[in-house]
Design a protein around this motif. Sequence first.
Motif, short mmCIF file in Angstrom:
data_model
loop_
_atom_site.label_atom_id
_atom_site.label_comp_id
_atom_site.label_asym_id
_atom_site.label_seq_id
_atom_site.Cartn_x
_atom_site.Cartn_y
_atom_site.Cartn_z
N ASP A 11 0.85 -1.19 0.00
CA ASP A 11 0.00 0.00 0.00
C ASP A 11 0.89 1.25 0.00
O ASP A 11 1.93 1.29 0.68
CB ASP A 11 -0.90 0.01 1.23
CG ASP A 11 -1.98 1.07 1.14
OD1 ASP A 11 -3.08 0.74 0.66
OD2 ASP A 11 -1.70 2.23 1.51
N PRO A 12 0.52 2.31 -0.77
CA PRO A 12 1.35 3.52 -0.81
C PRO A 12 1.61 4.14 0.56
O PRO A 12 2.62 4.84 0.76
CB PRO A 12 0.52 4.47 -1.68
CG PRO A 12 -0.31 3.57 -2.54
CD PRO A 12 -0.62 2.38 -1.69
N SER A 13 0.73 3.91 1.52
CA SER A 13 0.94 4.50 2.84
C SER A 13 2.23 4.00 3.49
O SER A 13 2.77 4.65 4.40
CB SER A 13 -0.25 4.16 3.76
OG SER A 13 -0.28 2.77 4.05
N TYR A 14 2.73 2.85 3.04
CA TYR A 14 3.92 2.27 3.65
C TYR A 14 5.21 2.87 3.08
O TYR A 14 6.28 2.69 3.63
CB TYR A 14 3.91 0.75 3.45
CG TYR A 14 4.88 0.02 4.36
CD1 TYR A 14 4.63 -0.09 5.72
CD2 TYR A 14 6.04 -0.56 3.85
CE1 TYR A 14 5.52 -0.76 6.56
CE2 TYR A 14 6.93 -1.24 4.67
CZ TYR A 14 6.66 -1.33 6.03
OH TYR A 14 7.54 -1.99 6.86
N GLU B 197 8.07 5.54 2.30
CA GLU B 197 8.60 6.75 2.94
C GLU B 197 8.14 7.96 2.13
O GLU B 197 8.07 7.90 0.90
CB GLU B 197 10.12 6.70 2.99
CG GLU B 197 10.68 5.61 3.88
CD GLU B 197 12.19 5.53 3.78
OE1 GLU B 197 12.87 6.48 4.23
OE2 GLU B 197 12.69 4.53 3.24
N PRO B 198 7.80 9.06 2.79
CA PRO B 198 7.20 10.20 2.08
C PRO B 198 8.01 10.69 0.88
O PRO B 198 7.45 11.04 -0.16
CB PRO B 198 7.12 11.27 3.17
CG PRO B 198 7.01 10.50 4.44
CD PRO B 198 7.87 9.28 4.24
N ASP C 40 7.34 8.56 -2.19
CA ASP C 40 5.95 8.42 -2.61
C ASP C 40 5.61 9.56 -3.57
O ASP C 40 5.21 10.65 -3.15
CB ASP C 40 5.04 8.44 -1.38
CG ASP C 40 3.59 8.11 -1.71
OD1 ASP C 40 3.24 8.14 -2.91
OD2 ASP C 40 2.82 7.84 -0.79
N PHE D 164 2.07 11.02 -3.44
CA PHE D 164 1.88 11.87 -2.27
C PHE D 164 2.54 13.24 -2.49
O PHE D 164 1.96 14.28 -2.15
CB PHE D 164 2.50 11.19 -1.04
CG PHE D 164 2.70 12.11 0.14
CD1 PHE D 164 1.63 12.57 0.88
CD2 PHE D 164 3.98 12.53 0.50
CE1 PHE D 164 1.81 13.42 1.96
CE2 PHE D 164 4.17 13.37 1.57
CZ PHE D 164 3.09 13.82 2.30
N THR E 175 0.39 15.80 -4.38
CA THR E 175 -0.94 16.18 -3.91
C THR E 175 -0.99 17.68 -3.64
O THR E 175 0.05 18.35 -3.51
CB THR E 175 -1.31 15.43 -2.61
OG1 THR E 175 -0.33 15.73 -1.60
CG2 THR E 175 -1.36 13.93 -2.86
#
Length: 327
Positions: free
Chosen positions: A46-49, A51-52, A55, A58, A61
């Motif tokens: 999942d993209p939430s995992y 690191e920023p 991503d 992210f 956005t």
Amino acid sequence: MTRRRHTEIPQPPHPIERREPLPWEHPKSPEEDAEVAARLQAIMQDPSYLEPDRDVDFLHTDTTRGVRLQLDYLKAEQALTHHDIRHCIVVFGSTRLREPETARRQLAAAHHELAAHPGDARCARALRLAERRMELSRYYDVGRQLGYLVGKAGEGPKDSRLVVMTGGGPGGMEAANRGAFEAGAKTVGLNITLPREQYPNPYLTPGLCFQFHYFALRKLHFMKRAAAIVALPGGFGTLDELFGALTLIQTRKVPPIPIVLVGEAYWRSVFDVDFLVDSGSIDAEDTELFWYAETAEEAWAGIRAWHKANGSSLFNGASDAAANTPS
């Protein structure tokens, strides 16, 4: 096992490796839960995992726009500082400005096309445009010579205190970068990402061509180290940069710098500064924020004379250059 005496100084541990693994270094055993593998895959893919900073979705956005603005500024700033670039002669000009030889070939082709299709309105218009571009092509050579003069002004190829900076594209921008390249000097280009991808011109110094996402940050970098602005004949992009700079200086948001418009007849046709004064839209003193030149030698001599009268140096320190930075 022999116990170590706590009064003994232990050997420094390995910075990464351990003799005994930590509990989280291995996943939960499938013997304890048969669905471990599938669950871990769902979690870790999942993209939430991510690191920023890895991503990409992210980072693009709306909520991370502030971070992207910072990065747009910082990457170029770090490289320019690393190369010790303190001041720039910023050159704007049309991407459609042709080299004289290219303009001659296109003019000959337009004549041939009209001869093959006499009376064709499209061919007649193409010929008029080719004739006009042939007339304007002399300013490609002006930009090229100006770049050469600026490139030769320092103390050799390693002296990057003063360099030519352009938007990095073809036409007038290419001409100025090309002249500096031919002088053996470093030269900078600030490209911008567009829906229709543009290529940088081939005369930029590797490591000194940057791609910006935001026009605003690109404009900031044009102005930050600008010791002078030279505008060759150009269109919307050139006008945008030119009038932005004039407004910053008119309002004293930045200290004045010399602004030279190359090709008086062209620029007087583009905008009537006397009409603006007579209309009360600007003050008479605002007409003194720029002047016209026809040759590279004339523009370069004027820039140097302006700085001498101003008591400023084209080769002063980075702290002085920062005084031109819009806050």
